[in-house]
Design a protein around this motif. Structure first.
Motif, PDB file in Angstrom:
ATOM      1  N   GLY A   9       0.772  -1.240   0.000  1.00 48.73           N
ATOM      2  CA  GLY A   9       0.000   0.000   0.000  1.00 48.73           C
ATOM      3  C   GLY A   9       0.794   1.275   0.000  1.00 48.73           C
ATOM      4  N   SER A 101       5.476  -0.624   0.256  1.00 45.75           N
ATOM      5  CA  SER A 101       5.402   0.355   1.353  1.00 45.75           C
ATOM      6  C   SER A 101       6.618   0.170   2.255  1.00 45.75           C
ATOM      7  CB  SER A 101       4.138   0.108   2.174  1.00 45.75           C
ATOM      8  OG  SER A 101       4.262  -1.134   2.826  1.00 45.75           O
ATOM      9  N   THR A 104       5.910  -2.867   4.597  1.00 47.18           N
ATOM     10  CA  THR A 104       6.236  -4.218   4.119  1.00 47.18           C
ATOM     11  C   THR A 104       7.746  -4.430   4.142  1.00 47.18           C
ATOM     12  OG1 THR A 104       4.194  -4.562   2.892  1.00 47.18           O
ATOM     13  CG2 THR A 104       6.130  -5.710   2.063  1.00 47.18           C
TER      14      THR A 104
HETATM   15  C1  LIG Z   1      -3.345   7.102  -0.141  1.00 50.55           C
HETATM   16  C2  LIG Z   1      -2.235   6.457   0.625  1.00 50.55           C
HETATM   17  C3  LIG Z   1      -0.935   6.580   0.182  1.00 50.55           C
HETATM   18  C4  LIG Z   1       0.114   5.978   0.881  1.00 50.55           C
HETATM   19  N1  LIG Z   1       1.381   6.120   0.393  1.00 50.55           N
HETATM   20  C5  LIG Z   1       2.405   5.500   1.013  1.00 50.55           C
HETATM   21  C6  LIG Z   1       3.721   5.587   0.459  1.00 50.55           C
HETATM   22  O1  LIG Z   1       3.966   6.213  -0.570  1.00 50.55           O
HETATM   23  N2  LIG Z   1       4.702   4.881   1.078  1.00 50.55           N
HETATM   24  C7  LIG Z   1       4.473   4.143   2.205  1.00 50.55           C
HETATM   25  O2  LIG Z   1       5.415   3.532   2.723  1.00 50.55           O
HETATM   26  N3  LIG Z   1       3.240   4.051   2.756  1.00 50.55           N
HETATM   27  C8  LIG Z   1       2.193   4.714   2.193  1.00 50.55           C
HETATM   28  N4  LIG Z   1       0.924   4.616   2.718  1.00 50.55           N
HETATM   29  C9  LIG Z   1       0.744   3.921   4.013  1.00 50.55           C
HETATM   30  C10 LIG Z   1       0.594   2.407   3.869  1.00 50.55           C
HETATM   31  O3  LIG Z   1      -0.534   2.100   3.065  1.00 50.55           O
HETATM   32  C11 LIG Z   1       0.449   1.766   5.262  1.00 50.55           C
HETATM   33  O4  LIG Z   1       1.678   1.858   5.961  1.00 50.55           O
HETATM   34  C12 LIG Z   1      -0.003   0.325   5.218  1.00 50.55           C
HETATM   35  O5  LIG Z   1      -0.042  -0.195   6.530  1.00 50.55           O
HETATM   36  C13 LIG Z   1       0.905  -0.544   4.351  1.00 50.55           C
HETATM   37  O6  LIG Z   1       0.490  -1.889   4.459  1.00 50.55           O
HETATM   38  P1  LIG Z   1       1.005  -2.994   3.438  1.00 50.55           P
HETATM   39  O7  LIG Z   1       2.470  -2.792   3.270  1.00 50.55           O
HETATM   40  O8  LIG Z   1       0.680  -4.288   4.100  1.00 50.55           O
HETATM   41  O9  LIG Z   1       0.253  -2.808   2.169  1.00 50.55           O
HETATM   42  C14 LIG Z   1      -0.129   5.218   2.044  1.00 50.55           C
HETATM   43  C15 LIG Z   1      -1.463   5.074   2.480  1.00 50.55           C
HETATM   44  C16 LIG Z   1      -2.500   5.679   1.783  1.00 50.55           C
HETATM   45  C17 LIG Z   1      -3.916   5.508   2.272  1.00 50.55           C
END
Ligand SMILES: Cc1cc2nc3c(=O)[nH]c(=O)nc-3n(C[C@H](O)[C@H](O)[C@H](O)COP(=O)(O)O)c2cc1C
Length: 201
Positions: A9, A101, A104
């Protein structure tokens, strides 16, 4: 050839979308895992009502015109840490997390395997297979930098979502394809997503 592709994400959904679109056009198989935050960010960035990995693949294969698919995509639920690909006894040549992200990255660096992207990344490292992260964040804090360094030391490749501009990109898709092409290079796949550098000055 088999691959695992995770989308986490972070911002930069276009990198994931253009990469899976390019993969669709080469023979092979990909196991696709998309985190719930990735689906949310995809919705925001493309202003489209996707709710699952199938929607995201379909969007990526049709949004810029339909492509001839030579690739087989399998979907695996993000929460299914008992899926077939959670075990190294299943062979894949490489795994890409695009975009990734910082969360992760941090989880994989810490050896956590709390969801299927993290588990597959952990397995990919322990089996000494190619693992590529395409992180997107700016600026980086020291924790981000230390996590990326540790992952590089563990054998992963950090391929930041920072496309070059020497190819004179005209569109967002050109920027996405530059990163997709770099991933292809690292997977040892032929690509024509951008041309090789030829100096003309
Ligand atoms: C619109 C939006 C944009 C995001 N952009 C980033 C980003 O550019 N980099 C990042 O590390 N996290 C970003 N996040 C936060 C991650 O989505 C968040 O840390 C999430 O827990 C990641 O989970 P995952 O790695 O399991 O997908 C963003 C969240 C949202 C809602």
């Amino acid at each position: 050839m088999k691959y695992v592709v995770g989308m986490a994400g972070s911002s930069g959904s276009i990198y994931g979308a253009r990469f899976i679109r390019a993969m669709a056009q080469v023979p092979g198989e990909t196991y696709l895992i998309i985190s719930p935050p990735a689906i949310r960010v995809f919705r925001e960035e493309f202003q489209v009502k996707v709710t699952n990995a199938e929607d995201i693949l379909d969007f990526s294969l049709t949004h810029w015109g339909s492509v001839d698919t030579k690739h087989v995509f399998h979907f695996r639920p993000h929460a299914d840490i008992g899926a077939d690909i959670a075990s190294g006894s299943n062979i894949w040549q490489g795994m890409v997390v695009v975009p990734s992200s910082m969360k992760t990255l941090a989880s994989v660096r810490a050896g956590l395997a709390d969801n299927l992207i993290e588990r597959c990344a952990d397995v990919t490292l322990k089996e000494r297979r190619r693992l590529i992260f395409v992180p997107r964040e700016t600026p980086y804090n020291r924790i981000h930098l230390q996590n990326m360094l540790a992952l590089d030391e563990a054998g992963a490749v950090i391929l930041p979502a920072s496309p070059g501009f020497y190819q004179n990109p005209k569109t967002l898709e050109d920027l996405g394809d530059f990163i997709a092409g770099r991933i292809f290079n690292l997977l040892g796949l032929e690509q024509n997503l951008f041309s090789k550098w030829t100096p003309n000055s």
